[in-house]
Structures are given as C-alpha cells and as structure tokens.
Design a protein around this motif. Structure first.
Motif, mmCIF file in Angstrom:
data_model
loop_
_atom_site.group_PDB
_atom_site.id
_atom_site.type_symbol
_atom_site.label_atom_id
_atom_site.label_comp_id
_atom_site.label_asym_id
_atom_site.label_seq_id
_atom_site.Cartn_x
_atom_site.Cartn_y
_atom_site.Cartn_z
ATOM 1 N N GLN A 156 81.073 89.482 53.847
ATOM 2 C CA GLN A 156 81.646 88.580 54.858
ATOM 3 C C GLN A 156 80.840 88.643 56.152
ATOM 4 O O GLN A 156 80.577 87.623 56.784
ATOM 5 N N GLN A 157 80.437 89.852 56.549
ATOM 6 C CA GLN A 157 79.654 89.996 57.774
ATOM 7 C C GLN A 157 78.310 89.287 57.656
ATOM 8 O O GLN A 157 77.866 88.612 58.588
ATOM 9 N N THR A 197 77.655 86.752 55.739
ATOM 10 C CA THR A 197 77.954 85.313 55.779
ATOM 11 C C THR A 197 78.072 84.830 57.215
ATOM 12 O O THR A 197 77.492 83.815 57.600
ATOM 13 N N GLN A 198 78.831 85.568 58.021
ATOM 14 C CA GLN A 198 79.031 85.163 59.410
ATOM 15 C C GLN A 198 77.720 85.196 60.190
ATOM 16 O O GLN A 198 77.420 84.268 60.950
ATOM 17 N N GLU A 199 76.932 86.254 59.988
ATOM 18 C CA GLU A 199 75.665 86.371 60.717
ATOM 19 C C GLU A 199 74.721 85.225 60.348
ATOM 20 O O GLU A 199 74.076 84.628 61.217
ATOM 21 N N LEU A 223 76.067 81.795 61.803
ATOM 22 C CA LEU A 223 75.864 81.682 63.245
ATOM 23 C C LEU A 223 74.385 81.538 63.582
ATOM 24 O O LEU A 223 74.012 80.758 64.464
ATOM 25 N N ALA A 243 82.147 80.751 53.547
ATOM 26 C CA ALA A 243 82.145 80.186 54.896
ATOM 27 C C ALA A 243 83.555 79.820 55.336
ATOM 28 O O ALA A 243 83.973 80.127 56.467
ATOM 29 N N ALA A 293 85.643 82.812 56.163
ATOM 30 C CA ALA A 293 85.367 83.347 57.501
ATOM 31 C C ALA A 293 85.959 82.457 58.588
ATOM 32 O O ALA A 293 86.472 82.950 59.602
ATOM 33 N N TRP A 294 85.851 81.142 58.400
ATOM 34 C CA TRP A 294 86.362 80.181 59.386
ATOM 35 C C TRP A 294 87.159 79.098 58.647
ATOM 36 O O TRP A 294 86.560 78.146 58.115
ATOM 37 N N PHE A 307 85.065 78.065 63.965
ATOM 38 C CA PHE A 307 83.636 78.316 63.874
ATOM 39 C C PHE A 307 82.927 77.962 65.185
ATOM 40 O O PHE A 307 82.081 78.720 65.670
ATOM 41 N N ASP A 366 83.356 80.596 67.850
ATOM 42 C CA ASP A 366 82.463 81.735 67.651
ATOM 43 C C ASP A 366 81.013 81.367 67.965
ATOM 44 O O ASP A 366 80.241 82.198 68.468
#
Length: 276
Positions: free
Chosen positions: A10-11, A13-15, A18, A53, A56-57, A63, A66
C-alpha cells in the motif's frame, strides 16, 4: 497473454501514485484547481493496480488533498545566488585577481557578478514548471476549504520559503566574504538581504508570465559604477538591493596571501558544486 503486475505494498502504491501526479503537475503547471488531473491517468503512469489505488484513496478528492500536501512539502525553489554558476563566478573573480586589492575594482566585479548571476537564475526560474507550481500554491492555498489541510499546506510553504531565503543568504554571505564586502551599519543580517532579493525576483517571475517582455528587455546603463552593460529588470532589482546593503570592508587587507586564499576557496567551491 499480458504480463501479470507484481503485487506491491500500500505504501509503494501511494508513493508511486503521488510521484506520478507530481510529475504530471510539474509538466503542465498547477492551475487554480487540480480538477484537470485524471485519476485514471495517474494510475496508468504510476503503473499500479486500480484496486490498490482506490483502496488507498476511495475517491479523487482524498487523493487531491494528499497531492496538495505532497506538492507543498516538495516546494523548494532554486535560490538566486546559491545556484549561480560557480564556473561563471570563478572565471570573473580569478580573471581580475590582480586588481582585487582596489576596493573600487572589487565593487565593479561584484556588480558584474550580480548582473550575470541574476540573469542566469531568472531565466531558469522563468522557464521552470516547478516554479509555476510553487507560485500557484502560494497564490491559491488560502482557497482550500478544509481548515486542517489549509494550515498544513501553509506550514509546508513557509518551511520551503525559509529554505529558499536561507540558501540566498548563504550565497550572498559567501560572495561578500570572498570579495571583502560587509553589511552596511544598521543592516540586521544577510537574511534581510535575502528576503528582499527573494521578493524582487519572485515578483518579476510572476509578472513575466503575463508580460514576457519583462524577461527579455534590457537597459544599457551603468547604474552602480561597474561600467555600461545590458541590465535586465531582475538584475537591476538584485543589484539595487545589494548596493543598499553591502559596502567594501575597510578592515580587509588585500595582499598576495588573500588572493591565494581566494583562489583556493573558489577552487574548493567549484569542486564541491561539481560533485553535488
């Protein structure tokens, strides 16, 4: 059969999401809103699964919130003197090393350094999508409706501004020391000089977005006793401020030892810059 995408955390994916979105914003510049940004296009560029995705959002608004945080945290624009070409500075200083014992010659050299460095950095800033994003964030963050997010973005932008001013102050202090200048009596610090230079250049960068002549026009003049040259508005602004803040230090004794120390300092700084 299409290759199956490797499962990522998950981390991660977020990185990746973004980072992809920041890249898209910096490629096109930040508009008054981020509604033009396609969540699906970001997913594709980040090369993550839609399921991850949306886990995460759950919606685009979360999204974008963030993303604004990420853009604000990453906002560290270039500093005017800090990022000037040390090749340029070394060439100008060392070419005139034999004349540096004369305070008037050191002032002439300092004026020419200001003129050329300001022109070079203004050109980079004016052409930079990252700078447009930074300016847009400063201009629009007050319109963020979520009070907590607005306060968080404000803190991040203030920190970026402080890093910017610190870089400019360090650059001016270094150049002043190399050329035997000091702050005039009553001037509080190089931070004050840096804040004034920052405001001048940033304002001209913003104005030049609507009026490109601000970036291209030159004035043939000798405003600071350094000889007639082609002056841009950015260079005039920086040099005008510096001329009000700096003066030759009468306690500096310029002899062969100081010239040798200057050469060594310039060589060391050039090497450090090349290696960074």
């Amino acid at each position: 059969m299409p290759e199956r995408r490797r499962r990522i955390s998950q981390q991660q994916t977020q990185e990746r999401m973004l980072a992809a979105a920041v890249g898209q914003v910096n490629a096109a510049g930040l508009t008054v809103s981020l509604d033009h940004l396609s969540f699906e296009a970001v997913i594709a560029e980040a090369d993550v699964s839609r399921t991850a995705a949306y886990r995460a959002w759950p919606n685009k608004e979360l999204f974008l919130n963030d993303l604004v945080r990420e853009l604000a945290r990453a906002a560290t624009p270039r500093a005017v003197v800090e990022n000037a070409s040390w090749g340029l500075i070394s060439g100008l200083v060392l070419a005139d090393a034999a004349h540096l014992a004369d305070p008037d010659e050191r002032w002439r050299l300092g004026v020419e350094l200001m003129r050329q460095a300001a022109d070079g950095d203004f050109a980079v800033m004016h052409a930079s999508a990252e700078w447009r994003t930074y300016l847009a964030l400063n201009a629009t963050f007050l319109s963020i409706t979520d009070p907590a997010l607005r306060a968080e973005v404000q803190v991040a932008l203030a920190a970026a501004q402080q890093r910017f001013v610190d870089g400019i102050a360090a650059g001016w202090q270094l150049l002043a020391g190399l050329l035997g200048f000091r702050l005039r009596a009553g001037v509080t610090s190089f931070d004050t000089l840096a804040a004034m230079v920052s405001a001048s250049v940033r304002g001209l960068v913003l104005m030049a977005l609507a009026d490109p002549a601000i970036a291209s026009d030159r004035i043939e003049a000798d405003p600071f006793g350094g000889g007639t040259a082609a002056w841009s508005l950015a260079a005039l602004g920086c040099a005008s401020i510096a001329a009000g803040f700096l003066e030759p230090d009468p306690d500096v004794v310029w002899d062969a030892a100081r010239t040798a120390a200057l050469r060594a300092a310039m060589a060391a700084q050039s090497l450090a810059t090349a290696g960074s």
